[in-house]
Enzyme design. Structure first.
Site, PDB file in Angstrom:
ATOM      1  N   HIS A  65      -4.042 -15.115   7.419  1.00  0.00           N
ATOM      2  CA  HIS A  65      -2.745 -14.598   7.998  1.00  0.00           C
ATOM      3  C   HIS A  65      -3.032 -13.417   9.045  1.00  0.00           C
ATOM      4  O   HIS A  65      -2.186 -12.681   8.897  1.00  0.00           O
ATOM      5  CB  HIS A  65      -1.787 -14.185   6.612  1.00  0.00           C
ATOM      6  CG  HIS A  65      -1.685 -15.301   5.687  1.00  0.00           C
ATOM      7  ND1 HIS A  65      -0.703 -16.459   5.913  1.00  0.00           N
ATOM      8  CD2 HIS A  65      -2.213 -15.479   4.690  1.00  0.00           C
ATOM      9  CE1 HIS A  65      -0.852 -17.035   4.707  1.00  0.00           C
ATOM     10  NE2 HIS A  65      -1.483 -16.453   4.025  1.00  0.00           N
TER      11      HIS A  65
ATOM     12  N   PRO B  99       0.857  -1.260  -0.023  1.00  0.00           N
ATOM     13  CA  PRO B  99       0.205  -0.060   0.226  1.00  0.00           C
ATOM     14  C   PRO B  99       0.693   1.270  -0.075  1.00  0.00           C
ATOM     15  O   PRO B  99       1.915   1.341   0.677  1.00  0.00           O
ATOM     16  CB  PRO B  99      -0.839  -0.089   1.171  1.00  0.00           C
ATOM     17  CG  PRO B  99      -0.553  -1.455   1.755  1.00  0.00           C
ATOM     18  CD  PRO B  99       0.702  -1.926   1.387  1.00  0.00           C
ATOM     19  N   GLU B 100       0.318   2.035  -0.799  1.00  0.00           N
ATOM     20  CA  GLU B 100       1.053   3.630  -0.692  1.00  0.00           C
ATOM     21  C   GLU B 100       0.012   4.372  -0.137  1.00  0.00           C
ATOM     22  O   GLU B 100      -1.267   4.024   0.362  1.00  0.00           O
ATOM     23  CB  GLU B 100       1.348   3.983  -2.150  1.00  0.00           C
ATOM     24  CG  GLU B 100       2.173   2.894  -2.513  1.00  0.00           C
ATOM     25  CD  GLU B 100       2.784   3.357  -4.221  1.00  0.00           C
ATOM     26  OE1 GLU B 100       2.613   4.389  -4.470  1.00  0.00           O
ATOM     27  OE2 GLU B 100       3.014   2.296  -4.880  1.00  0.00           O
TER      28      GLU B 100
ATOM     29  N   LYS C 283       2.545   6.915   4.658  1.00  0.00           N
ATOM     30  CA  LYS C 283       1.982   5.521   4.832  1.00  0.00           C
ATOM     31  C   LYS C 283       1.695   4.835   6.244  1.00  0.00           C
ATOM     32  O   LYS C 283       1.435   4.011   6.278  1.00  0.00           O
ATOM     33  CB  LYS C 283       2.850   4.572   3.886  1.00  0.00           C
ATOM     34  CG  LYS C 283       3.272   4.993   2.634  1.00  0.00           C
ATOM     35  CD  LYS C 283       4.340   4.293   1.886  1.00  0.00           C
ATOM     36  CE  LYS C 283       4.800   4.800   0.372  1.00  0.00           C
ATOM     37  NZ  LYS C 283       5.893   4.249  -0.055  1.00  0.00           N
TER      38      LYS C 283
ATOM     39  N   ARG D 158       3.175 -11.440   4.524  1.00  0.00           N
ATOM     40  CA  ARG D 158       4.770 -11.448   4.614  1.00  0.00           C
ATOM     41  C   ARG D 158       5.324 -11.099   5.963  1.00  0.00           C
ATOM     42  O   ARG D 158       6.432 -11.151   6.166  1.00  0.00           O
ATOM     43  CB  ARG D 158       5.080 -10.360   3.456  1.00  0.00           C
ATOM     44  CG  ARG D 158       4.972 -11.180   2.108  1.00  0.00           C
ATOM     45  CD  ARG D 158       5.079 -10.273   0.808  1.00  0.00           C
ATOM     46  NE  ARG D 158       6.590 -10.128   0.543  1.00  0.00           N
ATOM     47  CZ  ARG D 158       7.213  -9.645  -0.416  1.00  0.00           C
ATOM     48  NH1 ARG D 158       6.589  -9.013  -1.182  1.00  0.00           N
ATOM     49  NH2 ARG D 158       8.590  -9.555  -0.570  1.00  0.00           N
TER      50      ARG D 158
END
Length: 271
Positions: free
Chosen positions: A87, A2-3, A59, A105
């Site tokens: 997750h 995401p930005e 961010k 991740r």
DNA sequence: AGTATAACCTGTCTGC
DNA sequence: TGCAGACAGGTTATAC
């Protein structure tokens, strides 16, 4: 992944879903998430507190609990959901609604930060201009361009300008017709004004479209209710290598700048 | 001070 | 079908 537009979309959704509610419980099942406190410290400071507001700085997503802030960075694959996911790394149980932090991740981070003097504490310390804020004047933007760094590298530097990541840097440079490797100090006034406008314009349009979802792989960005963003359909260059430039028809080229995949039109964006 | 590299992780996609 | 390798929206520590 995401930005700024994705983080801002999540901020607005979370504000609507849980702002004003008391946090009954917070559970963390990924120890690497917590950067500067233990789970029990986090619970001691936040449980029982009311979420005053959802904020954003670059961010970073900021849960404002009054005296304390929970400052979350989604990094590559983090997102918030109203349902538990495959997750899930953290659950925040508010009075009437639970929210789940999902992060394939495991790169996501959370800092516990005092509200008072927040700008002096990591990770909010040393951040650059907020491109959608009143501070983002042409004068202050232009002042960043005194050095011969590649312009794309400059746009990605969160200490200079916050919120712009790889996708929106590529898109803004294309809209302003600036080559990604142009030395910043060699961009003329005309192009600099165009780039200042393009950064604001691209980010705002992406927010209006609720951000960008690249594919449907696990970990791809989703809004709070699981929907995809819409701005990926408006990309002029990102991920379009070999396809025609929407402005001139020339084949879009992929290269590597600042160790990141970079897309530009060799005709519209000359060096 | 800058820049490159590896590292942090997991998953997907491509090509052989 | 399998399997190695490349690649992914972000950032940081380390080594020139």
């Amino acid at each position: 992944m995401p930005e700024l537009p994705e983080v801002e979309t999540i901020r607005r959704d979370l504000e609507a879903a849980v702002a004003g509610q008391r946090l009954n419980a917070i559970e963390v099942c990924e120890p690497r998430l917590l950067q500067n406190c233990t789970l029990s410290e986090l619970q001691r400071h936040l449980q029982g507190q009311r979420l005053r507001a959802m904020e954003r700085r670059g961010k970073f997503l900021i849960f404002n609990f009054g005296q304390r802030l929970a400052v979350v960075h989604l990094r590559m694959s983090g997102w918030f959901s109203l349902e538990p996911g495959t997750h899930t790394r953290m659950v925040m149980r508010f009075e009437r609604q639970a929210v789940y932090f999902d992060d394939v991740r495991r790169f996501g981070t959370l800092h516990l930060v005092p509200n008072q003097g927040r700008q002096d504490h990591p990770p909010l310390r040393g951040l650059g201009l907020e491109p959608l804020g009143a501070e983002f004047t042409f004068e202050r933007f232009g002042a960043l361009f005194e050095f011969p760094r590649e312009v794309k590298r400059l746009l990605l530097d969160q200490g200079k300008l916050v919120g712009v990541g790889n996708i929106y840097a590529c898109e803004a440079l294309h809209q302003a017709k600036v080559h990604p490797q142009t030395p910043a100090c060699r961009i003329g006034l005309r192009k600099l004004r165009a780039l200042h406008q393009a950064v604001k314009d691209i980010l705002q349009r992406a927010i209006d479209a609720h951000g960008s979802t690249l594919g449907d792989a696990v970990g791809d960005y989703r809004t709070l209710d699981g929907a995809q963003g819409g701005f990926q359909d408006c990309f002029a260059v990102y991920g379009r290598a070999g396809r025609p430039c929407l402005a001139c028809g020339t084949s879009i080229r992929r290269s590597v700048v600042a160790q990141r995949s970079t897309f530009h039109c060799p005709r519209c964006q000359r060096r």
